[in-house]
Design an enzyme around this catalytic site. Sequence first.
Site, PDB file in Angstrom:
ATOM      1  CD  GLU A 139      -3.018  -0.984   2.290  1.00 59.45           C
ATOM      2  OE1 GLU A 139      -2.815  -0.186   3.221  1.00 59.45           O
ATOM      3  OE2 GLU A 139      -4.030  -1.687   2.217  1.00 59.45           O
ATOM      4  CD  GLU A 193      -3.612  -5.842   3.969  1.00 53.10           C
ATOM      5  OE1 GLU A 193      -4.371  -5.021   4.537  1.00 53.10           O
ATOM      6  OE2 GLU A 193      -2.378  -5.706   3.901  1.00 53.10           O
TER       7      GLU A 193
HETATM    8  C1  FCB Z   1      -4.119  -2.180   5.736  1.00 53.98           C
HETATM    9  C2  FCB Z   1      -2.718  -2.592   6.133  1.00 53.98           C
HETATM   10  C3  FCB Z   1      -2.681  -3.706   7.133  1.00 53.98           C
HETATM   11  C4  FCB Z   1      -3.742  -3.576   8.184  1.00 53.98           C
HETATM   12  C5  FCB Z   1      -5.097  -3.316   7.557  1.00 53.98           C
HETATM   13  C6  FCB Z   1      -6.221  -3.196   8.563  1.00 53.98           C
HETATM   14  O1  FCB Z   1      -4.125  -0.885   5.238  1.00 53.98           O
HETATM   15  O2  FCB Z   1      -1.989  -2.989   5.000  1.00 53.98           O
HETATM   16  O3  FCB Z   1      -1.385  -3.748   7.682  1.00 53.98           O
HETATM   17  O4  FCB Z   1      -3.383  -2.632   9.098  1.00 53.98           O
HETATM   18  O5  FCB Z   1      -5.037  -2.158   6.790  1.00 53.98           O
END
Ligand code: FCB
Length: 407
Positions: free
Chosen positions: A188, A321
Amino acid sequence: MEYRFPKDFLWGAATSSYQVEGNNYNDWVEWEHVNSARLAAEAAKRHANAHMRIPEYILNNYPNPLQPENYISGRVCDHYNRFKEDFDIAKQIGHNAHRFSIEWSRVEPEEGKFDEKEIEHYQQVIAALCERGLEPFVTLWHWTVPIWFRDKGGWLNKDAPKYFERYVTIISRSLNYRHIKFWITINEPNVFASNSFLKGVWPPRYKNIFKYFKVLKNLAKAHKKSYEIIKKENPTAQVGISKNNIYFENIPFADYFWNKYFLNKIKSQQDFIGLNYYFHSRLFGNRNEDVTDMGWEIYPEGIYYVLRGLKKYNLPIYVTENGLADIKDEKRGKFIKDHLKWIHKVISESVDVRGYLYWSLLDNFEWDKGFWPRFGLVEIDYETLERKIRPSAYEYAKICKSNILEI
Ligand code: FCB
């Protein structure tokens, strides 16, 4: 209804080193110690406001947002020593893939001096995943940096990509004997750059748009160099980044700057796109009909639009994610299923999604929010470090094992 996923679809969860390992020594760890009292005081101030009161069910847990120790990561989940036990759980709950990150500050604690024992540790982590049939997704950098790198100005230093390159060369050389297929160079980039250099909430707390763009430029450069290094070591490796994309409803300029700008910069040095999806944004405010413990809107449909927006890159996509903080585990099962339903729809419209990694396998340390947000499929008791599989993890396991979502 039955939704069947493509053959060889990857199912699993993700973690990151600093958030689960414990006893790290990096820029964030130093920052915690300076900032924990401030963060607890800010939470207390919020709590004093009737509209922002923190629910009892969160305050009843240890550690909670009003306590300074909530903001000190310490031993966290002790995953560094318990990774085998944790991967046993991942296997038991049907996963066939797992994303984790390498802690740069462990393997290169001093500039240019690599710690063989720490490299061996990650070799063992990878071996443990492979033995359990879990396909590794190796993240090379998930935001924390060695102290020496921070002291040189971190990602603002014009040579930052070169320092990163040296680290990536050593790691890809030492881990590639395993023929690791999936490499995520950077997690990210714009979440990191905006929180650390634009909004000033994360270390090093700058609020400066020039610095923000400079960091993004260096991260893109670092990615491109890393791409070449990894491909040289193993031409069949698949290299990409994890990109946080937001469903901007009718806000095309935001869609361009947040979702596309960085991906366009690295367009020809990517074999897949890792998508991290959490947010939806409407021009005149979100409805927030359903929210997580952190107040983030739950909006599963958004993942469909975000994935559709990635189709133009014509690359395989892995959701690297997607998840929520839900201490009572009341919403997690439905959250996962609803998102998967939209992912299934987009696949049926020929967007090439090949895997789904829930955030996170374990409860963990959520950056400047600390311990209280509970993202895990597996609950951690932070006093005893006991692991407890949440009911939603079994619901997800059913999908992982059958490759079918039933609603
Ligand atoms: C994302 C991050 C991860 C975690 C989630 C909730 O932005 O990559 O490390 O903190 O959010």
